[in-house]
Design an enzyme around this catalytic site. Structure first.
Site, PDB file in Angstrom:
ATOM      1  N   HIS A   1      57.965  61.633  55.555  1.00  0.00           N
ATOM      2  CA  HIS A   1      56.827  60.788  55.838  1.00  0.00           C
ATOM      3  C   HIS A   1      57.165  59.669  56.372  1.00  0.00           C
ATOM      4  O   HIS A   1      56.495  58.772  56.409  1.00  0.00           O
ATOM      5  CB  HIS A   1      56.287  60.541  54.459  1.00  0.00           C
ATOM      6  CG  HIS A   1      54.795  60.381  54.402  1.00  0.00           C
ATOM      7  ND1 HIS A   1      53.776  61.410  54.498  1.00  0.00           N
ATOM      8  CD2 HIS A   1      54.055  59.233  54.225  1.00  0.00           C
ATOM      9  CE1 HIS A   1      52.631  60.969  54.766  1.00  0.00           C
ATOM     10  NE2 HIS A   1      52.877  59.536  54.398  1.00  0.00           N
TER      11      HIS A   1
ATOM     12  N   ASP B   1      50.467  55.680  46.833  1.00  0.00           N
ATOM     13  CA  ASP B   1      49.012  56.039  46.761  1.00  0.00           C
ATOM     14  C   ASP B   1      49.234  57.791  46.931  1.00  0.00           C
ATOM     15  O   ASP B   1      48.321  58.411  46.605  1.00  0.00           O
ATOM     16  CB  ASP B   1      48.099  55.403  48.129  1.00  0.00           C
ATOM     17  CG  ASP B   1      47.961  54.066  47.585  1.00  0.00           C
ATOM     18  OD1 ASP B   1      47.878  53.670  46.396  1.00  0.00           O
ATOM     19  OD2 ASP B   1      47.677  53.148  48.570  1.00  0.00           O
TER      20      ASP B   1
ATOM     21  N   GLU C   1      43.444  47.417  44.090  1.00  0.00           N
ATOM     22  CA  GLU C   1      43.931  47.636  45.466  1.00  0.00           C
ATOM     23  C   GLU C   1      42.749  47.129  46.262  1.00  0.00           C
ATOM     24  O   GLU C   1      41.635  46.749  45.604  1.00  0.00           O
ATOM     25  CB  GLU C   1      44.156  49.058  45.986  1.00  0.00           C
ATOM     26  CG  GLU C   1      45.634  49.510  45.686  1.00  0.00           C
ATOM     27  CD  GLU C   1      46.221  50.791  46.467  1.00  0.00           C
ATOM     28  OE1 GLU C   1      45.152  51.186  47.417  1.00  0.00           O
ATOM     29  OE2 GLU C   1      46.903  51.225  45.988  1.00  0.00           O
TER      30      GLU C   1
END
Length: 534
Positions: free
Chosen positions: A92, A157, A268
């Site tokens: 990632h 997340d 958030e």
């Protein structure tokens, strides 16, 4: 045992001879004793960013930490000065950080997961924890820990990331203000250093290595196993969103929420550039809401903001989640009638980005270039950074979320390798708060050519440079810099400590070449002054 080890070393030598041949890669799959090397594969030169594609000469799929140790021990004691090694978890990365041009990529998902859950009171440690492979995904740990009514305290997340990968970066989400980043929730690590030494380390046992690898960008060692702190898991979560047309009110309410950790479990926020942005898949709410705000205000700006917070239904509060949300909402200053909530399972809440992923995959917009930029911004500079973004981003052309939410400086251990912005020197409470801003743009190849992508990368570089200058004083999170001098500037007064750690644990610069922080040097020219056995 001795013969087997000797044969393995000879086979590795043959492998490295092949690496240094004009072919630059293994022509066919080969079995090198306990080391299973394969010919280079497409996955080893591809990451989530899809910006850089550096092909390795070989890929190692280790079956144990000892396999990795054997490889690095040989490289650190040999004359093969060109060979570098990168550990790849879920791939990632954005800018090829897990790639190794003409080197060796270690695919960490090959390590056996063997997730072990230990409840409080079952051992000498008086807390609940999980022992998990560095190559395992956080979603796998969640699945296993929930079977015992437990879960890690701090998350990212997106959960389809490797444990070792996020611990090498920091690991943040909306729980960070309360529990700190993932690197603040680790009890023990098994690490293979650049010298090939396999070390079990804790804050008190080999502490220099422990803190170096946490947020260390893979520069000092490869995390093969981690002991992660767990807590009781709630069954349900009240997930709430509130909307704003004023930035100061938006940030003030975010800071209000993080001042109430006894009530709030997650905070958030994101910037709403236009109505289409609000209803796009990257910011979609899990339940149908008839929310159609008028995108204009008394001022000249048509930008809106959203706070997202969550309250756990875990029995720790003295009221129901509905009552807690009502109490919180009374203290907030959001737009009238623009607060919405949904009750979801804890698992669905944590795994919320997976639904977005599936939606984007269905229309071919997941495996596209991602020129992302993540910045830590001091509280004193957050408004100036917002202005900088809005001056450089076209709302009609931007695709992706812009996250913006506060963290607390004292939840980060300064012994780790992560670099936070220096405090601005204001009031003590103001110095405690900083913000993370994630400009998570996607570049659809159908509308963004290669030149367009280069323009976006140059734009990110310009934003990062401007934000890092005095006046804002930001630092990159998941940093990417074009030269060693930029890296020195990034680490600032922490550079000397970083360089000393590199000299101690990976003196030849074998590990994580994709960052471009330290050059690879030969064993003959390296200093032998370090007396550490690590």
């Amino acid at each position: 045992m001795v013969i087997s080890l000797f044969c393995a070393r000879v086979n590795v030598l043959l492998l490295l001879l092949a690496l240094c041949s004009p072919c630059k890669f293994i022509q066919s799959p080969m079995d090198f004793g306990p080391l299973s090397f394969l010919q280079k594969t497409s996955t080893a030169c591809v990451d989530f960013g899809r910006i850089l594609f550096n092909s390795p000469s070989a890929v190692l799929r280790p079956q144990s930490s000892e396999d990795i140790s054997l490889l690095l021990s040989f490289l650190s004691s040999s004359s093969f000065s060109r060979v570098t090694v990168a550990a790849r978890g879920a791939g990632h990365s954005i800018h090829g950080q897990a790639q190794a041009l003409d080197g060796i990529v270690i695919e960490m998902d090959a390590l056996p997961s063997n997730i072990e859950i230990h409840k409080k009171g079952e051992g000498v440690v008086g807390v609940s924890y999980a022992d998990v492979s560095g190559g395992a995904l956080w979603i796998e740990l969640l699945h296993e820990s929930l079977k015992h009514g437990l879960a890690p305290r701090s998350w990212t997340d997106y959960l389809y990331l490797s444990v070792g990968g996020t611990l090498s970066i920091g690991g943040i989400s909306g729980q960070t203000f309360k529990h700190g980043p993932q690197i603040s929730n680790v009890l023990q690590l098994d690490v293979v250093t650049g010298k090939g030494k396999l070390v079990t380390c804790t804050p008190t046992k080999s502490p220099e290595l422990f803190f170096a690898v946490l947020g260390g960008l893979g520069q000092f060692g490869i995390i093969t196993r981690a002991r992660i702190l767990l807590q009781d898991a709630p069954e349900k979560v009240k997930w709430v969103r509130a909307f704003y047309d004023d930035f100061d009110t938006f940030t003030s309410d975010q800071e209000l929420l993080i001042s109430m950790p006894e009530l709030v479990d997650y905070v958030e926020g994101f910037v709403v550039l236009n109505e289409q942005f609000l209803h796009g898949s990257s910011t979609a709410f899990p339940t149908h809401l008839d929310f159609t705000p008028e995108f204009h205000s008394n001022g000249s700006s048509n930008v809106y903001y959203c706070i997202e917070f969550a309250v756990h239904d875990d029995g720790s509060k003295n009221a129901s989640t509905e009552e807690v949300v009502e109490e919180i909402a009374r203290r907030m200053s959001h737009l009238p009638s623009h607060l919405y909530g949904a009750e979801v399972s804890y698992y669905d809440f944590l795994n919320r980005v997976r639904m977005e992923e599936m939606s984007l995959r269905s229309v071919g917009l997941w495996e596209v270039p991602h020129p992302w930029l993540n910045m830590f911004v001091p509280k004193s500079g957050i408004k100036a950074f917002r202005d900088l973004l809005l001056e450089t981003i076209s709302p009609d052309e931007f695709a992706g979320p812009i996250l913006l939410y506060p963290l607390l400086r004292d939840k980060w251990d300064t012994n780790t390798s992560v670099v936070l912005p220096d405090a601005a020197g204001g009031a003590a409470e103001d110095e405690r708060v900083l913000y993370i801003v994630g400009v998570l743009r996607s570049a659809n190849p159908a509308s963004c050519t290669a030149e367009c992508l280069r323009d976006l990368l140059r734009l990110n570089r310009g934003i990062a440079d401007a934000a890092s200058a005095p006046g804002i004083g930001a630092k990159q999170y998941i940093p990417h810099h074009p030269s060693p001098s930029h890296w020195r500037e990034h680490f600032g007064r922490r550079w000397e400590r970083l360089a000393a750690r590199k000299a101690r644990f990976d003196p030849l610069g074998i590990l994580a070449p994709g960052h471009g922080i330290f050059p690879r040097i030969s064993s003959a020219s390296s200093s032998s002054s370090s007396s550490s056995s690590l």
